[in-house]
Design an enzyme around this catalytic site. Structure first.
Site, PDB file in Angstrom:
ATOM      1  N   ASN A  14       0.880  -1.167   0.000  1.00  0.00           N
ATOM      2  CA  ASN A  14       0.000   0.000   0.000  1.00  0.00           C
ATOM      3  C   ASN A  14       0.921   1.221   0.000  1.00  0.00           C
ATOM      4  OD1 ASN A  14      -1.792   2.061   0.478  1.00  0.00           O
ATOM      5  ND2 ASN A  14      -2.780   1.101   2.233  1.00  0.00           N
ATOM      6  N   ARG A  78      -2.480  -2.022  -3.576  1.00  0.00           N
ATOM      7  CA  ARG A  78      -3.685  -1.217  -3.409  1.00  0.00           C
ATOM      8  C   ARG A  78      -3.573  -0.012  -4.342  1.00  0.00           C
ATOM      9  NH1 ARG A  78      -5.230   3.114   1.099  1.00  0.00           N
ATOM     10  NH2 ARG A  78      -7.420   3.343   0.519  1.00  0.00           N
ATOM     11  N   HIS A 167     -12.829   2.794  -0.287  1.00  0.00           N
ATOM     12  CA  HIS A 167     -12.837   1.772   0.774  1.00  0.00           C
ATOM     13  C   HIS A 167     -13.482   0.472   0.280  1.00  0.00           C
ATOM     14  CE1 HIS A 167     -12.999   5.123   4.104  1.00  0.00           C
ATOM     15  NE2 HIS A 167     -11.739   4.751   3.884  1.00  0.00           N
ATOM     16  N   ARG A 228     -12.071  15.379   7.184  1.00  0.00           N
ATOM     17  CA  ARG A 228     -12.857  15.780   6.006  1.00  0.00           C
ATOM     18  C   ARG A 228     -14.289  16.117   6.403  1.00  0.00           C
ATOM     19  NH1 ARG A 228     -11.239  10.541   3.309  1.00  0.00           N
ATOM     20  NH2 ARG A 228      -9.098  10.878   2.626  1.00  0.00           N
ATOM     21  N   GLU A 371      -8.222  -5.218   5.054  1.00  0.00           N
ATOM     22  CA  GLU A 371      -8.065  -4.867   3.644  1.00  0.00           C
ATOM     23  C   GLU A 371      -6.897  -5.605   3.002  1.00  0.00           C
ATOM     24  OE1 GLU A 371      -8.707  -0.648   5.123  1.00  0.00           O
ATOM     25  OE2 GLU A 371      -9.216  -0.394   3.020  1.00  0.00           O
TER      26      GLU A 371
END
Ligand code: AMP
Length: 393
Positions: A14, A78, A167, A228, A371
């Protein structure tokens, strides 16, 4: 590709803009052989991604698990944005890499680092299959009426302005894991997944197929997150530019980095917010309330989208650990068939677990996301399907 069946390991990379996370997994049982993170990429000791991957390679070699190991079947990367082009895990070729690079304008913060990671990994082991697993892919099944913004179609299509969602590997993994937990087939289950980490998103999954998600063109839309804003009247942006004299970059930074929980109360860690609430801190309380209110709106909306909800799953840092957020999100939602057992909810645990009451029509669960395992699984499935003589297809 010429692989023997004893190639059972997958390295998951990642590559972010300032860090590279890695995990080496054994796909015979999904176990983790090694894991680590190289941080502050671009500074001092780790000037670039080449240096970062050299370090990953070195750390693996030191454990006798080097990149030259014959047991390594593939590297799974990823990749944040797959646009409309990539809706499945994809074996990386020069052409695929060029197409991922074309998507950089859609994900300027993420895709460049992902691409660099792929390039460096390919130079280290040119013979090894490298697979891109896209964060957007799971959401590609959203119906057109969910993926479209109600703006001029030609303009939207010219600039790729539509809802992609992110996601995806987590939503895919958790929606299946909750079915496993309930002993049901994922195709028989309608599930709402709440991925509440520093970034946060919700998805509605009908029979294993994603039909709606809260993030959009970028990860900015939807839930209140650590830094955010989530949903916002787009006219706030014109207002900040015209009246506030702010530039596009300044507004971008405001909404992505200085909003959400940190914008509301100065902290983005739910633990710290909980501690401050305990001391009667009004700003922390407001941040928590705005966060939970947004979540409740999405739970209600996705109940309507699905028509029938069988399960609701909380995952990621906040979802897995904050009993207070879970309790507040579902308080008083008995009318929607959702009833949290406050004792079960307060218990800490590491695996997947149910937190609903016996009479709750909707099974409410806490499901740790994974993940890396999902990326490794998708990668391994792809490379195994491409080679003869293996059982994994
Ligand atoms: P993630 O992005 O999934 O790693 O989630 C990170 C976030 O999870 C942190 O910013 C915290 O807000 C939250 N978090 C982690 N541990 C806890 C905890 N024990 N209680 C509440 N929130 C937590």
């Amino acid at each position: 590709m010429n692989h023997s069946p004893d190639q059972t390991r997958v390295l998951v990379l990642n590559s972010g803009s300032s860090s590279v996370k890695y995990q080496l997994l054994d796909m015979t049982d999904g176990s983790r052989l090694a894991a680590g993170i190289v941080e502050r990429v671009g500074e001092g000791e780790v000037p670039d991604h080449t240096a970062a991957l050299d370090r990953v390679s070195g750390e693996l070699s030191a454990q006798g698990l080097g990149l030259d190991s014959p047991a390594l079947a593939a590297v799974g990367h990823r990749v944040v944005h797959g646009g409309t082009r990539f809706t499945e895990p994809t074996l990386i070729t020069d052409d695929v890499l060029a197409e991922i690079e074309k998507l950089v304008p859609l994900a300027p913060l993420h895709n460049p680092a992902n691409v660099t990671g792929v390039k460096v990994a390919r130079t280290l082991r040119p013979d090894l299959p490298q697979v891109a697993v896209f964060d957007t892919a799971f959401h590609a099944t959203m119906p057109e009426y969910a993926a479209r913004y109600a703006i001029d179609v030609d303009t939207a299509d010219r600039y790729g302005v539509r809802r992609y969602g992110f996601h995806g590997t987590s939503h895919a993994y958790v929606s299946r894991a909750v079915a496993d937990l309930l002993g049901k087939d994922v195709t028989d289950l309608n599930t709402i997944v709440l991925h509440l980490g520093n970034g946060a998103s919700a998805s509605a999954v009908a029979g294993g197929v994603c039909v709606e998600t809260s993030m959009g063109l970028t990860p900015l839309e939807g839930l209140v997150m650590g830094t955010r804003s989530g949903d916002l009247d787009p006219a706030a942006i014109f207002h900040l530019a015209r009246v506030g004299g702010m530039s596009v970059d300044e507004i971008d930074a405001l909404l992505n980095k200085h909003s959400g929980l940190i914008g509301l109360c100065g902290d983005n860690d739910m633990r710290e917010i909980g501690r401050r609430m305990g001391e009667g801190d009004a700003d922390a309380q407001l941040a928590f309330d705005v966060y939970v209110h947004r979540l409740r709106k999405y739970v209600g909306a996705y109940t309507a989208v699905l028509g029938r909800v069988d399960a609701l799953a909380f995952t990621a840092g906040v979802g897995e650990n904050s009993a207070a957020v879970r309790e507040a999100t579902l308080r008083g939602l008995g009318g929607l068939g959702m009833e949290v057992d406050t004792v079960r909810n307060a218990l800490r645990g590491s695996g997947g677990r149910l937190i609903s009451t016996e009479r709750s029509a909707v099974a409410i669960a806490v499901v740790p996301t994974d993940e890396e395992l999902e990326i490794a699984t998708q990668t391994y499935r792809l490379v195994s399907a491409e080679r003869p003589g293996t059982s994994e297809r």
